[in-house]
Structures are given as structure tokens and as C-alpha cells.
Design a protein around this motif. Structure first.
Motif, PDB file in Angstrom:
ATOM      1  N   TYR A  32     -53.138 -16.962  72.453  1.00  0.00           N
ATOM      2  CA  TYR A  32     -53.635 -16.053  71.422  1.00  0.00           C
ATOM      3  C   TYR A  32     -52.974 -14.685  71.556  1.00  0.00           C
ATOM      4  O   TYR A  32     -52.998 -14.073  72.624  1.00  0.00           O
ATOM      5  CB  TYR A  32     -55.152 -15.882  71.533  1.00  0.00           C
ATOM      6  N   THR A  33     -52.406 -14.215  70.457  1.00  0.00           N
ATOM      7  CA  THR A  33     -51.866 -12.861  70.442  1.00  0.00           C
ATOM      8  C   THR A  33     -53.005 -11.859  70.337  1.00  0.00           C
ATOM      9  O   THR A  33     -54.146 -12.213  70.014  1.00  0.00           O
ATOM     10  CB  THR A  33     -50.927 -12.664  69.240  1.00  0.00           C
ATOM     11  N   LEU A  34     -52.684 -10.600  70.562  1.00  0.00           N
ATOM     12  CA  LEU A  34     -53.692  -9.541  70.430  1.00  0.00           C
ATOM     13  C   LEU A  34     -54.269  -9.532  69.012  1.00  0.00           C
ATOM     14  O   LEU A  34     -55.479  -9.397  68.825  1.00  0.00           O
ATOM     15  CB  LEU A  34     -53.079  -8.191  70.773  1.00  0.00           C
ATOM     16  N   VAL A  35     -53.416  -9.686  68.015  1.00  0.00           N
ATOM     17  CA  VAL A  35     -53.880  -9.672  66.622  1.00  0.00           C
ATOM     18  C   VAL A  35     -54.834 -10.832  66.366  1.00  0.00           C
ATOM     19  O   VAL A  35     -55.884 -10.664  65.734  1.00  0.00           O
ATOM     20  CB  VAL A  35     -52.678  -9.735  65.656  1.00  0.00           C
ATOM     21  N   ARG A  36     -54.496 -12.011  66.872  1.00  0.00           N
ATOM     22  CA  ARG A  36     -55.369 -13.168  66.656  1.00  0.00           C
ATOM     23  C   ARG A  36     -56.703 -12.988  67.372  1.00  0.00           C
ATOM     24  O   ARG A  36     -57.758 -13.311  66.819  1.00  0.00           O
ATOM     25  CB  ARG A  36     -54.677 -14.446  67.149  1.00  0.00           C
ATOM     26  N   ARG A  37     -56.658 -12.481  68.604  1.00  0.00           N
ATOM     27  CA  ARG A  37     -57.906 -12.257  69.347  1.00  0.00           C
ATOM     28  C   ARG A  37     -58.842 -11.338  68.587  1.00  0.00           C
ATOM     29  O   ARG A  37     -60.034 -11.630  68.405  1.00  0.00           O
ATOM     30  CB  ARG A  37     -57.597 -11.656  70.725  1.00  0.00           C
ATOM     31  N   ASN A  38     -58.309 -10.222  68.148  1.00  0.00           N
ATOM     32  CA  ASN A  38     -59.143  -9.244  67.476  1.00  0.00           C
ATOM     33  C   ASN A  38     -59.592  -9.728  66.100  1.00  0.00           C
ATOM     34  O   ASN A  38     -60.693  -9.401  65.645  1.00  0.00           O
ATOM     35  CB  ASN A  38     -58.409  -7.904  67.377  1.00  0.00           C
ATOM     36  N   GLY A  39     -58.748 -10.523  65.442  1.00  0.00           N
ATOM     37  CA  GLY A  39     -59.151 -11.098  64.167  1.00  0.00           C
ATOM     38  C   GLY A  39     -60.363 -12.005  64.325  1.00  0.00           C
ATOM     39  O   GLY A  39     -61.293 -11.977  63.509  1.00  0.00           O
ATOM     40  N   ILE A  40     -60.380 -12.810  65.402  1.00  0.00           N
ATOM     41  CA  ILE A  40     -61.509 -13.701  65.665  1.00  0.00           C
ATOM     42  C   ILE A  40     -62.782 -12.890  65.898  1.00  0.00           C
ATOM     43  O   ILE A  40     -63.839 -13.181  65.333  1.00  0.00           O
ATOM     44  CB  ILE A  40     -61.209 -14.599  66.880  1.00  0.00           C
ATOM     45  N   VAL A  41     -62.679 -11.859  66.740  1.00  0.00           N
ATOM     46  CA  VAL A  41     -63.864 -11.057  67.055  1.00  0.00           C
ATOM     47  C   VAL A  41     -64.395 -10.362  65.798  1.00  0.00           C
ATOM     48  O   VAL A  41     -65.605 -10.362  65.540  1.00  0.00           O
ATOM     49  CB  VAL A  41     -63.549 -10.018  68.146  1.00  0.00           C
ATOM     50  N   LEU A  42     -63.521  -9.793  65.006  1.00  0.00           N
ATOM     51  CA  LEU A  42     -63.962  -9.051  63.822  1.00  0.00           C
ATOM     52  C   LEU A  42     -64.579  -9.970  62.774  1.00  0.00           C
ATOM     53  O   LEU A  42     -65.582  -9.615  62.143  1.00  0.00           O
ATOM     54  CB  LEU A  42     -62.786  -8.271  63.227  1.00  0.00           C
ATOM     55  N   ARG A  43     -64.007 -11.164  62.581  1.00  0.00           N
ATOM     56  CA  ARG A  43     -64.599 -12.113  61.628  1.00  0.00           C
ATOM     57  C   ARG A  43     -65.973 -12.566  62.103  1.00  0.00           C
ATOM     58  O   ARG A  43     -66.919 -12.665  61.315  1.00  0.00           O
ATOM     59  CB  ARG A  43     -63.684 -13.330  61.435  1.00  0.00           C
ATOM     60  N   THR A  44     -66.080 -12.838  63.400  1.00  0.00           N
ATOM     61  CA  THR A  44     -67.357 -13.274  63.934  1.00  0.00           C
ATOM     62  C   THR A  44     -68.379 -12.143  63.887  1.00  0.00           C
ATOM     63  O   THR A  44     -69.575 -12.373  63.673  1.00  0.00           O
ATOM     64  CB  THR A  44     -67.186 -13.773  65.384  1.00  0.00           C
ATOM     65  N   MET A  45     -67.912 -10.921  64.071  1.00  0.00           N
ATOM     66  CA  MET A  45     -68.788  -9.755  63.987  1.00  0.00           C
ATOM     67  C   MET A  45     -69.433  -9.651  62.606  1.00  0.00           C
ATOM     68  O   MET A  45     -70.592  -9.257  62.463  1.00  0.00           O
ATOM     69  CB  MET A  45     -67.988  -8.484  64.302  1.00  0.00           C
ATOM     70  N   ASP A  46     -68.679 -10.014  61.589  1.00  0.00           N
ATOM     71  CA  ASP A  46     -69.193  -9.975  60.226  1.00  0.00           C
ATOM     72  C   ASP A  46     -70.378 -10.932  60.070  1.00  0.00           C
ATOM     73  O   ASP A  46     -71.392 -10.598  59.452  1.00  0.00           O
ATOM     74  CB  ASP A  46     -68.070 -10.336  59.254  1.00  0.00           C
ATOM     75  N   SER A  47     -70.267 -12.134  60.657  1.00  0.00           N
ATOM     76  CA  SER A  47     -71.382 -13.090  60.621  1.00  0.00           C
ATOM     77  C   SER A  47     -72.548 -12.594  61.476  1.00  0.00           C
ATOM     78  O   SER A  47     -73.715 -12.805  61.128  1.00  0.00           O
ATOM     79  CB  SER A  47     -70.919 -14.460  61.126  1.00  0.00           C
ATOM     80  N   TYR A  48     -72.228 -11.951  62.595  1.00  0.00           N
ATOM     81  CA  TYR A  48     -73.258 -11.406  63.480  1.00  0.00           C
ATOM     82  C   TYR A  48     -74.131 -10.400  62.735  1.00  0.00           C
ATOM     83  O   TYR A  48     -75.363 -10.391  62.893  1.00  0.00           O
ATOM     84  CB  TYR A  48     -72.570 -10.747  64.676  1.00  0.00           C
ATOM     85  N   ILE A  49     -73.519  -9.575  61.899  1.00  0.00           N
ATOM     86  CA  ILE A  49     -74.276  -8.578  61.132  1.00  0.00           C
ATOM     87  C   ILE A  49     -75.300  -9.273  60.241  1.00  0.00           C
ATOM     88  O   ILE A  49     -76.481  -8.885  60.188  1.00  0.00           O
ATOM     89  CB  ILE A  49     -73.333  -7.712  60.282  1.00  0.00           C
ATOM     90  N   ARG A  50     -74.881 -10.329  59.562  1.00  0.00           N
ATOM     91  CA  ARG A  50     -75.795 -11.040  58.668  1.00  0.00           C
ATOM     92  C   ARG A  50     -76.868 -11.798  59.434  1.00  0.00           C
ATOM     93  O   ARG A  50     -77.996 -11.943  58.968  1.00  0.00           O
ATOM     94  CB  ARG A  50     -75.001 -11.967  57.750  1.00  0.00           C
ATOM     95  N   LEU A  51     -76.512 -12.284  60.629  1.00  0.00           N
ATOM     96  CA  LEU A  51     -77.508 -12.944  61.461  1.00  0.00           C
ATOM     97  C   LEU A  51     -78.610 -11.964  61.861  1.00  0.00           C
ATOM     98  O   LEU A  51     -79.806 -12.292  61.812  1.00  0.00           O
ATOM     99  CB  LEU A  51     -76.851 -13.530  62.709  1.00  0.00           C
ATOM    100  N   LEU A  52     -78.227 -10.740  62.252  1.00  0.00           N
ATOM    101  CA  LEU A  52     -79.232  -9.741  62.620  1.00  0.00           C
ATOM    102  C   LEU A  52     -80.136  -9.406  61.436  1.00  0.00           C
ATOM    103  O   LEU A  52     -81.319  -9.114  61.612  1.00  0.00           O
ATOM    104  CB  LEU A  52     -78.558  -8.467  63.133  1.00  0.00           C
ATOM    105  N   GLY A  53     -79.573  -9.452  60.223  1.00  0.00           N
ATOM    106  CA  GLY A  53     -80.395  -9.225  59.039  1.00  0.00           C
ATOM    107  C   GLY A  53     -81.512 -10.244  58.931  1.00  0.00           C
ATOM    108  O   GLY A  53     -82.648  -9.911  58.541  1.00  0.00           O
ATOM    109  N   LEU A  54     -81.220 -11.493  59.292  1.00  0.00           N
ATOM    110  CA  LEU A  54     -82.254 -12.532  59.291  1.00  0.00           C
ATOM    111  C   LEU A  54     -83.228 -12.353  60.446  1.00  0.00           C
ATOM    112  O   LEU A  54     -84.423 -12.639  60.307  1.00  0.00           O
ATOM    113  CB  LEU A  54     -81.603 -13.914  59.374  1.00  0.00           C
TER     114      LEU A  54
END
Length: 294
Positions: free
Chosen positions: A152-174
Motif C-alpha cells: 500500500y502506498t501512502l496515498v492508498r493508505r490514507n484513502g482507505i482511512v478517509l473513506r472509512t472515516m466517512d462511514s464512521y461519522i454516519r455510524l456515530l449518528g446512529l
């Protein structure tokens, strides 16, 4: 002579090969303690029998799209389960716990036209469970795990974390609306720190208390990213992950981005106010030196 088909039994249970006493569907971001909690649920299953479908494909029938299966706490043949699921689940039998898990998603990602479990009848689940973890420790653990993948490149690593973070935000809303929506929210941070909290959750889920310990470190996802030699979950310092990553420049950069996401801060203020307060201090700092030219 073949036994007569019980037409009163839901087709889902016919295909599963048993009628469970309790059926649970769990959602959570990876590195949120999912498998520690799922193992604990299995250890406290009715009559110590369970069927667990791991990491199911969101939006599809879990009986057809799981990425692993355990029966009575032991790994079973996924290939055989694909061919003939009842032949694999028969050791659990009627009255067992049926447990389905989804990773990196939540019910908030779906709508009336596309359900988390596809055509599977959602009314058959006794409870929907949301597993979540404090933001700072969760992001530290997730990034540390992904950094261990040399492909995994740095860009790919951070892309995974940021995309998952977006779902995390919606999970906390629930999580904030869990009580009114009839969801059972399990905070991994509290779960690791309080036997009383774990006991209350078992009661809420309709499970007895057979083994309320933290159990063994689970092998899913490679186990702990920080303490590879730990075998007991009680040995893990899961509340210190963000401090252990604090000096990592990549982690610092992610926190600078997160600190500027107002939707994230709003959810954290309600669920993890200490994490929100820390991110606000980061947002006041400039990530790059000011006033210097090349």
C-alpha cells in the motif's frame, strides 16, 4: 422417506438449517474491537451453541455472501457451507445464537430500496448491534494496521482511512439515536474497561452470562497491530493507541484533516467529547510553517 417440510418455518431458517433462539446482526468499522465483541457474544450464546457468519457483503443475503463461518466458536468449511449450509450448521441446532457481522458499513448507508442484508427478512433479527470505538484510538489502530501492508502506498493508505472515516461519522449518528431506533450500541472502550457494562449488554441482548471475560486475542485481521505477542485480550492496551501513534507524521496529518471536518466534530462532541476537544486544539495549529518562501 424424506421428512416433511415445515412450511411454518421462515425460508431463511430453512436455508440456515436451524431456528435460532437469538439472532443478532452487527455493524462496525474494522479495528473497532469487532471480533473481540463477536467472540464474547458467541461465548455467551444460548446452550453454548452458535453460528457466526463473518464479514458479510453489505446489501446481500448473508447466508450466501459471508467471508467466513464459525460453528460453536470453531472455524468451519466455507466451501462446504457454500454448497450445503445446513450440513455445516447442524452441530449448533435449534436454539443456538445466530450472529451476522458487517464491517466498514452501517444501516445509515442504506435505504428502503436497498437493505443491508438484501432479500433476507430483517424482522428475523432479534437485535441490530452497532460496535464503535473512540475516534483517536480507532484511527490510530486502523492506520497502524494498514501501514503494515508493504503493497500500500501512502496515498492508498490514507484513502482507505478517509473513506472509512466517512462511514464512521454516519455510524456515530446512529449511535446517538440508538435508543429511539431500537439499536444496541456497544462502545468498545467501555466494553474493555467494565465487566458491569458487558453484563448489562448481555441482558439487553437476551443472552445469559456464561463467560464475561475479554477472552483471547482474535486472529481476524492479524490480531493486535501493536502487541503481536499478546494472547489474552486483557493484556492489550487498547486505550493508549493514539498516544503510541502520536509521533507518527502520517497520523498527525490525518488528525489535521479530521480536525477540519465539522460533521465529524459534531458527532464526536455528542459521543466522545474529549476526542472532539483534542481535535479542536489541532485545528488551531497551522500544519505548515507560515511566512516562509521557497
Amino acid at each position: 422417506m424424506a421428512a416433511a417440510l415445515d412450511v411454518s418455518m421462515p425460508s431463511e431458517w430453512q436455508r440456515l438449517g436451524l431456528t435460532p433462539a437469538v439472532s443478532l446482526r452487527a455493524f462496525g468499522m474494522r479495528r473497532s474491537g469487532n471480533h473481540a465483541i463477536l467472540s464474547w457474544l458467541q461465548r455467551n450464546a444460548p446452550v453454548s451453541r452458535s453460528v457466526f457468519l463473518n464479514n458479510c457483503k453489505p446489501g446481500t443475503d448473508p447466508l450466501q455472501n459471508s467471508r467466513g463461518i464459525e460453528v460453536n466458536g470453531a472455524h468451519a468449511s466455507q466451501k462446504q457451507a457454500k454448497r450445503d449450509l445446513p450440513s455445516v450448521t447442524r452441530d449448533a441446532g435449534d436454539g443456538a445464537l445466530f450472529l451476522v457481522s458487517y464491517e466498514d458499513t452501517s444501516p445509515a448507508e442504506f435505504n428502503l430500496s436497498r437493505q443491508p442484508s438484501g432479500a433476507f427478512n430483517e424482522a428475523l433479527f432479534s437485535h441490530n448491534v452497532l460496535i464503535y470505538r473512540s475516534f483517536l484510538n480507532w484511527t490510530a489502530s486502523l492506520l497502524k494496521k494498514i501501514q503494515g501492508n508493504p503493497g500500500y502506498t501512502l496515498v492508498r493508505r490514507n484513502g482507505i482511512v478517509l473513506r472509512t472515516m466517512d462511514s464512521y461519522i454516519r455510524l456515530l449518528g446512529l449511535v446517538r439515536q440508538a435508543q429511539e431506533l431500537g439499536l444496541v450500541a456497544i462502545c468498545y472502550d467501555r466494553w474493555t474497561g467494565s465487566a458491569d457494562y458487558r453484563a448489562q449488554l448481555l441482558q439487553q441482548l437476551g443472552l445469559g452470562q456464561h463467560d464475561n471475560s475479554l477472552g483471547e486475542v482474535q486472529s481476524y485481521g492479524g490480531g493486535s497491530s501493536f502487541q503481536k505477542q499478546a494472547s489474552s485480550a486483557a493484556e492489550l492496551e487498547t486505550d493508549k493507541r493514539w498516544q503510541q501513534m502520536r509521533g507518527d507524521a502520517e497520523y498527525q496529518a490525518l488528525l489535521h484533516l479530521a480536525a477540519r471536518d465539522q460533521d465529524l466534530l459534531t458527532e464526536l462532541e455528542a459521543v466522545f467529547p474529549e476526542d472532539a476537544a483534542y481535535l479542536k486544539t489541532i485545528a488551531q495549529q497551522q500544519p505548515l510553517p507560515q511566512g516562509e518562501s521557497l
